[in-house]
Design a protein around this motif. Sequence first.
Motif, PDB file in Angstrom:
ATOM      1  N   LYS A  85    -148.386 -58.929   1.836  1.00 30.47           N
ATOM      2  CA  LYS A  85    -149.141 -59.407   0.695  1.00 30.47           C
ATOM      3  C   LYS A  85    -148.258 -60.281  -0.180  1.00 30.47           C
ATOM      4  CE  LYS A  85    -151.694 -55.022   0.524  1.00 30.47           C
ATOM      5  NZ  LYS A  85    -152.032 -53.850  -0.323  1.00 30.47           N
ATOM      6  N   PRO A  86    -148.859 -61.169  -0.974  1.00 36.87           N
ATOM      7  CA  PRO A  86    -148.043 -62.002  -1.862  1.00 36.87           C
ATOM      8  C   PRO A  86    -147.130 -61.191  -2.776  1.00 36.87           C
ATOM      9  CG  PRO A  86    -150.253 -62.877  -1.743  1.00 36.87           C
ATOM     10  CD  PRO A  86    -150.276 -61.571  -1.001  1.00 36.87           C
ATOM     11  N   GLU A  87    -147.556 -60.016  -3.193  1.00 35.70           N
ATOM     12  CA  GLU A  87    -146.727 -59.196  -4.058  1.00 35.70           C
ATOM     13  C   GLU A  87    -145.508 -58.609  -3.356  1.00 35.70           C
ATOM     14  OE1 GLU A  87    -150.691 -56.818  -3.607  1.00 35.70           O
ATOM     15  OE2 GLU A  87    -150.049 -58.917  -3.584  1.00 35.70           O
ATOM     16  N   ASP A  88    -145.422 -58.761  -2.036  1.00 37.28           N
ATOM     17  CA  ASP A  88    -144.229 -58.365  -1.308  1.00 37.28           C
ATOM     18  C   ASP A  88    -143.126 -59.409  -1.394  1.00 37.28           C
ATOM     19  OD1 ASP A  88    -145.327 -55.905  -0.315  1.00 37.28           O
ATOM     20  OD2 ASP A  88    -146.415 -57.051   1.203  1.00 37.28           O
ATOM     21  N   THR A  89    -143.431 -60.563  -1.943  1.00 33.03           N
ATOM     22  CA  THR A  89    -142.447 -61.628  -2.061  1.00 33.03           C
ATOM     23  C   THR A  89    -141.274 -61.175  -2.923  1.00 33.03           C
ATOM     24  OG1 THR A  89    -144.085 -63.384  -1.769  1.00 33.03           O
ATOM     25  CG2 THR A  89    -142.032 -63.971  -2.879  1.00 33.03           C
ATOM     26  N   ALA A  90    -140.071 -61.266  -2.376  1.00 36.48           N
ATOM     27  CA  ALA A  90    -138.871 -60.815  -3.073  1.00 36.48           C
ATOM     28  C   ALA A  90    -137.660 -61.098  -2.200  1.00 36.48           C
ATOM     29  CB  ALA A  90    -138.946 -59.315  -3.370  1.00 36.48           C
ATOM     30  N   VAL A  91    -136.489 -60.914  -2.788  1.00 40.00           N
ATOM     31  CA  VAL A  91    -135.267 -60.852  -2.007  1.00 40.00           C
ATOM     32  C   VAL A  91    -135.062 -59.403  -1.597  1.00 40.00           C
ATOM     33  CG1 VAL A  91    -132.778 -61.230  -1.955  1.00 40.00           C
ATOM     34  CG2 VAL A  91    -134.259 -62.825  -3.191  1.00 40.00           C
ATOM     35  N   TYR A  92    -134.876 -59.180  -0.325  1.00 38.03           N
ATOM     36  CA  TYR A  92    -134.711 -57.835   0.208  1.00 38.03           C
ATOM     37  C   TYR A  92    -133.244 -57.579   0.517  1.00 38.03           C
ATOM     38  CZ  TYR A  92    -139.732 -57.152   0.630  1.00 38.03           C
ATOM     39  OH  TYR A  92    -141.065 -57.002   0.353  1.00 38.03           O
ATOM     40  N   TYR A  93    -132.753 -56.437   0.065  1.00 38.79           N
ATOM     41  CA  TYR A  93    -131.367 -56.050   0.254  1.00 38.79           C
ATOM     42  C   TYR A  93    -131.291 -54.724   1.000  1.00 38.79           C
ATOM     43  CZ  TYR A  93    -130.520 -59.338  -3.595  1.00 38.79           C
ATOM     44  OH  TYR A  93    -130.474 -60.445  -4.407  1.00 38.79           O
ATOM     45  N   CYS A  94    -130.452 -54.655   2.005  1.00 35.45           N
ATOM     46  CA  CYS A  94    -130.189 -53.367   2.629  1.00 35.45           C
ATOM     47  C   CYS A  94    -129.070 -52.668   1.881  1.00 35.45           C
ATOM     48  CB  CYS A  94    -129.849 -53.508   4.110  1.00 35.45           C
ATOM     49  SG  CYS A  94    -128.389 -54.510   4.476  1.00 35.45           S
ATOM     50  N   ASN A  95    -129.113 -51.350   1.908  1.00 35.95           N
ATOM     51  CA  ASN A  95    -128.119 -50.522   1.244  1.00 35.95           C
ATOM     52  C   ASN A  95    -127.783 -49.352   2.142  1.00 35.95           C
ATOM     53  OD1 ASN A  95    -128.025 -47.882  -0.930  1.00 35.95           O
ATOM     54  ND2 ASN A  95    -126.545 -49.542  -1.198  1.00 35.95           N
ATOM     55  N   LEU A  96    -126.501 -49.180   2.417  1.00 37.84           N
ATOM     56  CA  LEU A  96    -126.040 -48.121   3.300  1.00 37.84           C
ATOM     57  C   LEU A  96    -125.084 -47.215   2.535  1.00 37.84           C
ATOM     58  CD1 LEU A  96    -127.135 -50.358   5.223  1.00 37.84           C
ATOM     59  CD2 LEU A  96    -125.353 -49.673   6.848  1.00 37.84           C
ATOM     60  N   ARG A  97    -125.395 -45.924   2.527  1.00 38.87           N
ATOM     61  CA  ARG A  97    -124.590 -44.927   1.824  1.00 38.87           C
ATOM     62  C   ARG A  97    -124.079 -43.887   2.806  1.00 38.87           C
ATOM     63  NH1 ARG A  97    -128.510 -42.497  -2.391  1.00 38.87           N
ATOM     64  NH2 ARG A  97    -126.625 -41.363  -3.055  1.00 38.87           N
ATOM     65  N   ARG A  98    -122.846 -43.486   2.621  1.00 38.76           N
ATOM     66  CA  ARG A  98    -122.255 -42.491   3.499  1.00 38.76           C
ATOM     67  C   ARG A  98    -122.884 -41.120   3.327  1.00 38.76           C
ATOM     68  NH1 ARG A  98    -116.017 -43.627   2.272  1.00 38.76           N
ATOM     69  NH2 ARG A  98    -116.962 -44.133   0.241  1.00 38.76           N
ATOM     70  N   ALA A  99    -123.262 -40.795   2.108  1.00 36.57           N
ATOM     71  CA  ALA A  99    -123.880 -39.524   1.784  1.00 36.57           C
ATOM     72  C   ALA A  99    -124.401 -39.592   0.357  1.00 36.57           C
ATOM     73  CB  ALA A  99    -122.886 -38.370   1.936  1.00 36.57           C
ATOM     74  N   THR A 100    -125.011 -38.493  -0.104  1.00 42.42           N
ATOM     75  CA  THR A 100    -125.546 -38.481  -1.464  1.00 42.42           C
ATOM     76  C   THR A 100    -124.459 -38.601  -2.517  1.00 42.42           C
ATOM     77  OG1 THR A 100    -125.575 -36.059  -1.411  1.00 42.42           O
ATOM     78  CG2 THR A 100    -127.610 -37.203  -0.821  1.00 42.42           C
ATOM     79  N   TRP A 101    -123.228 -38.244  -2.180  1.00 36.58           N
ATOM     80  CA  TRP A 101    -122.127 -38.364  -3.122  1.00 36.58           C
ATOM     81  C   TRP A 101    -121.638 -39.805  -3.286  1.00 36.58           C
ATOM     82  CZ3 TRP A 101    -118.307 -40.568  -0.393  1.00 36.58           C
ATOM     83  CH2 TRP A 101    -118.183 -40.265   0.963  1.00 36.58           C
ATOM     84  N   ASP A 102    -122.066 -40.692  -2.390  1.00 35.50           N
ATOM     85  CA  ASP A 102    -121.725 -42.101  -2.496  1.00 35.50           C
ATOM     86  C   ASP A 102    -122.676 -42.751  -3.505  1.00 35.50           C
ATOM     87  OD1 ASP A 102    -121.125 -44.779  -2.167  1.00 35.50           O
ATOM     88  OD2 ASP A 102    -121.243 -44.741   0.020  1.00 35.50           O
ATOM     89  N   PRO A 103    -122.175 -43.143  -4.677  1.00 36.64           N
ATOM     90  CA  PRO A 103    -123.091 -43.577  -5.742  1.00 36.64           C
ATOM     91  C   PRO A 103    -123.742 -44.930  -5.520  1.00 36.64           C
ATOM     92  CG  PRO A 103    -120.821 -43.892  -6.432  1.00 36.64           C
ATOM     93  CD  PRO A 103    -120.767 -43.181  -5.110  1.00 36.64           C
ATOM     94  N   SER A 104    -123.117 -45.810  -4.746  1.00 40.75           N
ATOM     95  CA  SER A 104    -123.649 -47.158  -4.592  1.00 40.75           C
ATOM     96  C   SER A 104    -123.725 -47.623  -3.151  1.00 40.75           C
ATOM     97  CB  SER A 104    -122.823 -48.158  -5.408  1.00 40.75           C
ATOM     98  OG  SER A 104    -121.459 -48.116  -5.029  1.00 40.75           O
ATOM     99  N   GLY A 105    -122.750 -47.278  -2.351  1.00 41.79           N
ATOM    100  CA  GLY A 105    -122.742 -47.671  -0.959  1.00 41.79           C
ATOM    101  C   GLY A 105    -122.408 -49.134  -0.769  1.00 41.79           C
ATOM    102  N   TYR A 106    -122.810 -49.650   0.380  1.00 42.52           N
ATOM    103  CA  TYR A 106    -122.566 -51.032   0.740  1.00 42.52           C
ATOM    104  C   TYR A 106    -123.882 -51.797   0.737  1.00 42.52           C
ATOM    105  CZ  TYR A 106    -118.026 -49.310   2.269  1.00 42.52           C
ATOM    106  OH  TYR A 106    -116.774 -48.737   2.316  1.00 42.52           O
TER     107      TYR A 106
END
Length: 117
Positions: A85-106
């Motif tokens: 849908k048009p509302e899906d238009t955006a920049v999409y970023y992947c985020n990978l975290r080692r675990a829940t203790w990783d506050p931001s990841g890559y």
Amino acid sequence: QVQLVESGGGLVQPGGSLRLSCAASGRVNFNIMGWYRQAPGKQRELVATITSGGSTNYLDSVKGRFTISRDNAKNTVYLQMNSLKPEDTAVYYCNLRRATWDPSGYWGQGTQVTVSS
């Protein structure tokens, strides 16, 4: 150091489909992989997550249309986007975290998804 490479974005008409990929280099294992998106003038929002065990969560507005998956051997996460849908238009970023203790990841570099006629 870990490097993330995103691909698969582009221009698509409403109702179309795209498949995003995010591949991580290095020897780090990630328990949590996810996709965020941010449209101009909008707050960044979490689209979907998947754990190493395969548990998934989705933003309400994409449920039934988007599917997140991962290939653990390749350290890669995918986002299959259908019925766009048009509302899906955006920049999409992947985020990978080692675990829940990783506050931001890559984070990936971002890939533009534009849904327009």
